[in-house]
Design a protein around this motif. Structure first.
Motif, PDB file in Angstrom:
ATOM      1  N   PRO A 444       0.811  -1.225   0.000  1.00  0.00           N
ATOM      2  CA  PRO A 444       0.000   0.000   0.000  1.00  0.00           C
ATOM      3  C   PRO A 444       0.843   1.274   0.000  1.00  0.00           C
ATOM      4  O   PRO A 444       0.482   2.251  -0.667  1.00  0.00           O
ATOM      5  N   ALA A 445       1.962   1.276   0.721  1.00  0.00           N
ATOM      6  CA  ALA A 445       2.817   2.461   0.744  1.00  0.00           C
ATOM      7  C   ALA A 445       3.583   2.617  -0.556  1.00  0.00           C
ATOM      8  O   ALA A 445       3.689   3.720  -1.109  1.00  0.00           O
ATOM      9  N   LEU A 446       4.107   1.520  -1.091  1.00  0.00           N
ATOM     10  CA  LEU A 446       4.865   1.594  -2.341  1.00  0.00           C
ATOM     11  C   LEU A 446       3.972   1.934  -3.520  1.00  0.00           C
ATOM     12  O   LEU A 446       4.457   2.421  -4.554  1.00  0.00           O
ATOM     13  N   ASP A 447       2.689   1.685  -3.381  1.00  0.00           N
ATOM     14  CA  ASP A 447       1.749   2.029  -4.451  1.00  0.00           C
ATOM     15  C   ASP A 447       1.682   3.539  -4.683  1.00  0.00           C
ATOM     16  O   ASP A 447       1.207   3.993  -5.728  1.00  0.00           O
ATOM     17  N   ARG A 448       2.172   4.326  -3.729  1.00  0.00           N
ATOM     18  CA  ARG A 448       2.181   5.788  -3.861  1.00  0.00           C
ATOM     19  C   ARG A 448       3.288   6.291  -4.781  1.00  0.00           C
ATOM     20  O   ARG A 448       3.253   7.448  -5.211  1.00  0.00           O
ATOM     21  N   LEU A 449       4.278   5.463  -5.062  1.00  0.00           N
ATOM     22  CA  LEU A 449       5.415   5.896  -5.869  1.00  0.00           C
ATOM     23  C   LEU A 449       5.004   6.128  -7.316  1.00  0.00           C
ATOM     24  O   LEU A 449       4.114   5.438  -7.842  1.00  0.00           O
ATOM     25  N   PRO A 450       5.672   7.066  -8.001  1.00  0.00           N
ATOM     26  CA  PRO A 450       5.424   7.259  -9.429  1.00  0.00           C
ATOM     27  C   PRO A 450       6.102   6.156 -10.232  1.00  0.00           C
ATOM     28  O   PRO A 450       7.027   5.492  -9.746  1.00  0.00           O
ATOM     29  N   GLU A 451       5.654   5.958 -11.441  1.00  0.00           N
ATOM     30  CA  GLU A 451       6.329   5.018 -12.331  1.00  0.00           C
ATOM     31  C   GLU A 451       7.625   5.650 -12.837  1.00  0.00           C
ATOM     32  O   GLU A 451       7.716   6.866 -12.969  1.00  0.00           O
ATOM     33  N   PRO A 452       8.683   4.874 -13.096  1.00  0.00           N
ATOM     34  CA  PRO A 452       8.728   3.405 -13.037  1.00  0.00           C
ATOM     35  C   PRO A 452       9.086   2.855 -11.656  1.00  0.00           C
ATOM     36  O   PRO A 452       9.217   1.654 -11.496  1.00  0.00           O
ATOM     37  N   LEU A 453       9.281   3.757 -10.653  1.00  0.00           N
ATOM     38  CA  LEU A 453       9.700   3.281  -9.328  1.00  0.00           C
ATOM     39  C   LEU A 453       8.663   2.337  -8.732  1.00  0.00           C
ATOM     40  O   LEU A 453       9.004   1.346  -8.077  1.00  0.00           O
ATOM     41  N   ARG A 454       7.380   2.638  -8.942  1.00  0.00           N
ATOM     42  CA  ARG A 454       6.331   1.770  -8.393  1.00  0.00           C
ATOM     43  C   ARG A 454       6.477   0.357  -8.922  1.00  0.00           C
ATOM     44  O   ARG A 454       6.467  -0.617  -8.147  1.00  0.00           O
ATOM     45  N   SER A 455       6.607   0.203 -10.225  1.00  0.00           N
ATOM     46  CA  SER A 455       6.732  -1.133 -10.803  1.00  0.00           C
ATOM     47  C   SER A 455       8.030  -1.802 -10.385  1.00  0.00           C
ATOM     48  O   SER A 455       8.074  -3.023 -10.169  1.00  0.00           O
ATOM     49  N   CYS A 456       9.095  -1.027 -10.243  1.00  0.00           N
ATOM     50  CA  CYS A 456      10.384  -1.603  -9.849  1.00  0.00           C
ATOM     51  C   CYS A 456      10.321  -2.217  -8.457  1.00  0.00           C
ATOM     52  O   CYS A 456      10.969  -3.235  -8.183  1.00  0.00           O
ATOM     53  N   THR A 457       9.554  -1.622  -7.562  1.00  0.00           N
ATOM     54  CA  THR A 457       9.467  -2.140  -6.196  1.00  0.00           C
ATOM     55  C   THR A 457       8.410  -3.216  -6.028  1.00  0.00           C
ATOM     56  O   THR A 457       8.461  -4.001  -5.076  1.00  0.00           O
ATOM     57  N   LEU A 458       7.443  -3.286  -6.958  1.00  0.00           N
ATOM     58  CA  LEU A 458       6.324  -4.220  -6.796  1.00  0.00           C
ATOM     59  C   LEU A 458       6.339  -5.374  -7.779  1.00  0.00           C
ATOM     60  O   LEU A 458       5.480  -6.261  -7.690  1.00  0.00           O
ATOM     61  N   ILE A 459       7.298  -5.400  -8.710  1.00  0.00           N
ATOM     62  CA  ILE A 459       7.259  -6.380  -9.789  1.00  0.00           C
ATOM     63  C   ILE A 459       7.336  -7.812  -9.283  1.00  0.00           C
ATOM     64  O   ILE A 459       6.799  -8.747  -9.894  1.00  0.00           O
ATOM     65  N   ALA A 460       8.012  -8.032  -8.129  1.00  0.00           N
ATOM     66  CA  ALA A 460       8.190  -9.404  -7.634  1.00  0.00           C
ATOM     67  C   ALA A 460       7.045  -9.862  -6.738  1.00  0.00           C
ATOM     68  O   ALA A 460       7.049 -11.010  -6.278  1.00  0.00           O
ATOM     69  N   THR A 461       6.072  -9.005  -6.484  1.00  0.00           N
ATOM     70  CA  THR A 461       4.967  -9.356  -5.590  1.00  0.00           C
ATOM     71  C   THR A 461       3.981 -10.277  -6.293  1.00  0.00           C
ATOM     72  O   THR A 461       3.498  -9.975  -7.382  1.00  0.00           O
ATOM     73  N   SER A 462       3.678 -11.400  -5.664  1.00  0.00           N
ATOM     74  CA  SER A 462       2.780 -12.386  -6.261  1.00  0.00           C
ATOM     75  C   SER A 462       1.324 -11.965  -6.089  1.00  0.00           C
ATOM     76  O   SER A 462       0.941 -11.393  -5.068  1.00  0.00           O
ATOM     77  N   THR A 463       0.531 -12.273  -7.100  1.00  0.00           N
ATOM     78  CA  THR A 463      -0.916 -12.018  -7.027  1.00  0.00           C
ATOM     79  C   THR A 463      -1.715 -13.315  -7.071  1.00  0.00           C
ATOM     80  O   THR A 463      -2.899 -13.319  -7.373  1.00  0.00           O
ATOM     81  N   ARG A 464      -1.041 -14.428  -6.757  1.00  0.00           N
ATOM     82  CA  ARG A 464      -1.717 -15.729  -6.780  1.00  0.00           C
ATOM     83  C   ARG A 464      -2.817 -15.765  -5.721  1.00  0.00           C
ATOM     84  O   ARG A 464      -2.599 -15.393  -4.575  1.00  0.00           O
ATOM     85  N   PRO A 465      -4.010 -16.241  -6.063  1.00  0.00           N
ATOM     86  CA  PRO A 465      -5.091 -16.321  -5.075  1.00  0.00           C
ATOM     87  C   PRO A 465      -4.796 -17.391  -4.019  1.00  0.00           C
ATOM     88  O   PRO A 465      -4.137 -18.395  -4.296  1.00  0.00           O
ATOM     89  N   ASP A 466      -5.288 -17.172  -2.826  1.00  0.00           N
ATOM     90  CA  ASP A 466      -5.066 -18.098  -1.720  1.00  0.00           C
ATOM     91  C   ASP A 466      -6.321 -18.908  -1.447  1.00  0.00           C
ATOM     92  O   ASP A 466      -7.440 -18.431  -1.651  1.00  0.00           O
ATOM     93  N   ALA A 467      -6.117 -20.137  -0.974  1.00  0.00           N
ATOM     94  CA  ALA A 467      -7.233 -20.914  -0.445  1.00  0.00           C
ATOM     95  C   ALA A 467      -7.624 -20.328   0.913  1.00  0.00           C
ATOM     96  O   ALA A 467      -6.894 -19.514   1.494  1.00  0.00           O
ATOM     97  N   TRP A 468      -8.764 -20.757   1.448  1.00  0.00           N
ATOM     98  CA  TRP A 468      -9.241 -20.162   2.709  1.00  0.00           C
ATOM     99  C   TRP A 468      -8.245 -20.347   3.836  1.00  0.00           C
ATOM    100  O   TRP A 468      -8.080 -19.450   4.675  1.00  0.00           O
ATOM    101  N   TYR A 469      -7.583 -21.495   3.881  1.00  0.00           N
ATOM    102  CA  TYR A 469      -6.649 -21.756   4.971  1.00  0.00           C
ATOM    103  C   TYR A 469      -5.296 -21.081   4.738  1.00  0.00           C
ATOM    104  O   TYR A 469      -4.431 -21.124   5.605  1.00  0.00           O
ATOM    105  N   GLU A 470      -5.112 -20.468   3.575  1.00  0.00           N
ATOM    106  CA  GLU A 470      -3.910 -19.699   3.298  1.00  0.00           C
ATOM    107  C   GLU A 470      -4.140 -18.199   3.428  1.00  0.00           C
ATOM    108  O   GLU A 470      -3.257 -17.408   3.128  1.00  0.00           O
TER     109      GLU A 470
END
Length: 500
Positions: A444-470
């Protein structure tokens, strides 16, 4: 001043080491039998952990496993839990619940260790420094006794006894029935099939060995906890005997000399703290790094050593003599007050360094540690008013746990990212490499950065959905942000190196 002499309360008369361990510390056990409900509860806890708990992946499975372990202890029956036991159970579950809220693995690890410590202390009912220090290792002493506990229930089995084979049989039959009918219902209704697939935990072949180890470990911890609840080790009996009381001048002279040394240092620090940045900027060959990094760690060492000095001194003071008590209050109380100023000086140094170079996990963590040191000295001052400290060991442990929970509530990775983004907006300086290594809590904090810094800091973040127990609140929040505005994989990034 304070009493670390409470360690001696558990000792009553000379005994041999063998008799102390065999009778006073942990009485021999040749008759107790594991309750059926305890065995079943431990098996359920192990199965639940094997299906849902993934090491290194913070999720709601951690507090669920904690609830299962607490349930196994409750199934052991007597003794009746006290209000303190209930508070400890809630505290342990609160610590484990951090894994369902924060995505920082290092923070979750600290909370799991703290939960283990609090649970061990509560199970054994220890009150001395010695008992609290040894309590976390108590579970490692139980395998032999727990094995006998389980074997005796087989040898003396009654009509109500349930053998392990029968438990395994019931579990197997249940799993087969659910599997067969579940597959049939899933084939009849695809929507129900998707719902069932998301609700039922699955273990991949490559995770099978890890799942077995995890499940076995949780079941073993559950049984060990239940056994220690019924037959605790009396670790307080191992507390060292009271030290030989010294004449007042023998301990007062060294403490007075230390007070004077502290007073001289504090006088200098007060002048420096009022000077602020000007002291660093006006002193030749002095940088923020030199002033904060080296000085901070030295002051941390001073703080920790002071606690040891106070502990040793209190064991040598004759608290029966009124003059000695008054002298202890004066000298040790002064040392505590001066130590609080030293803590303030260390925090001031770190503040200057962070303002100049930004925040990191280590810099934020040492802030919390130093604040906790200050709290401990304040507790020592309060305990020294009446020269009693029977609850002091538990208060110190409780303050450490409270500090850790507050640290988790602050959201350290998110706070670090937020402060660094603010610094970037002021100075245009940012460490992309370091920020990229933060957990999903920082998104949420890094989302405030302008591009390309925002993408550089968030590119490795996974968006895979989780099961309920995850489920993890930090990952869910990060996934929502990145699904709305994905990071650009083609962003060009230039990253300076990170400091300590």
């Amino acid at each position: 001043m304070t009493t670390l002499t409470t360690d001696t309360a558990a000792k009553a008369g000379p005994t041999s080491r063998t008799s102390r361990w065999g009778v006073r510390v942990w009485r021999p056990d040749r008759t107790s039998i594991a309750p059926t409900t305890t065995v079943i509860a431990a098996a359920v806890a192990g199965l639940l952990a094997a299906l849902t708990l993934r090491a290194g992946t913070p999720s709601v499975a951690y507090p669920l496993a904690g609830i299962a372990v607490v349930g196994t202890v409750a199934a052991a029956g007597r003794p009746r839990p006290t209000r303190g036991h209930l508070v400890a159970a809630v505290t342990v579950l609160a610590l484990l619940s951090v894994a369902a809220i924060r995505g920082a693995g290092w923070l979750v690890t600290l909370c799991v260790i703290a939960g283990w410590t609090v649970g061990s202390v509560a199970l054994l009912g220890v009150r001395t420094w010695t008992g609290i220090g040894l309590a976390p290792a108590a579970a490692w002493l139980t395998p032999g006794r727990v094995t006998g506990w389980l074997r005796r229930r087989r040898r003396r089995g009654t009509g109500s006894a349930i053998r392990a084979g029968r438990i395994a049989g019931v579990v197997t039959i249940t799993a087969v029935l659910i599997g067969v009918f579940g597959l049939l219902f899933a084939g009849a209704d695809p929507e129900f099939g998707r719902l069932l697939g998301g609700a039922v935990p699955t273990v991949r072949t490559d995770d099978l060995s890890a799942a077995i180890v995890t499940g076995t470990a949780v079941a073993a911890v559950s049984l060990a906890s239940a056994y220690l609840w019924r037959r605790p080790i009396r670790l307080d009996a191992l507390a060292p005997a009271a030290g030989r009381r010294l004449p007042a001048w023998e301990w007062a002279v060294p403490v007075l000399a230390l007070d004077l040394l502290f007073a001289g240092f504090v006088a200098m620090q007060v002048r420096v703290m009022f000077a602020g940045d000007g002291h660093v900027l006006s002193t030749p060959d002095l940088t923020y790094a030199d002033y904060a990094r080296q000085g901070f760690w030295q002051l941390c060492a001073v703080t920790a050593l002071t606690l040891i000095v106070i502990a040793v001194a209190v064991r040598r003071i004759d608290l029966v003599v009124r003059r000695d008590r008054m002298l202890a209050r004066l000298l040790l109380g002064s040392l505590c007050v001066l130590s609080i100023v030293v803590v303030a000086s260390a925090l001031h140094r770190m503040s200057l360094y962070e303002n100049a170079f930004g925040y990191t996990r280590l810099r934020l963590a040492v802030w919390v540690v130093e604040l906790w040191f200050g709290t401990v000295f304040a507790v020592l001052l309060i305990a020294g008013i009446r020269m009693r400290g029977a609850l002091l060991p538990r208060i110190v442990l409780g303050s450490a746990v409270a500090a850790l929970l507050a640290f988790a509530a602050v959201n350290p990775d998110g706070y670090i990212a937020d402060r660094n983004v603010d610094r970037y907006e002021r100075t245009g300086e940012i460490d992309v490499t370091y920020l990229r290594g933060l957990s999903v809590d920082a998104v949420p904090a890094l989302d405030r950065l302008p591009e390309p810094l925002r993408s550089c800091t968030l590119i490795a973040t996974s968006t895979r959905p989780d099961a309920w127990y995850e489920f993890n609140a930090g990952r869910a929040r990060a996934r929502d942000i990145l699904q709305e505005w994905p990071a650009d994989p083609l962003a060009v990034c230039v990253s300076p190196s990170a400091g300590w």
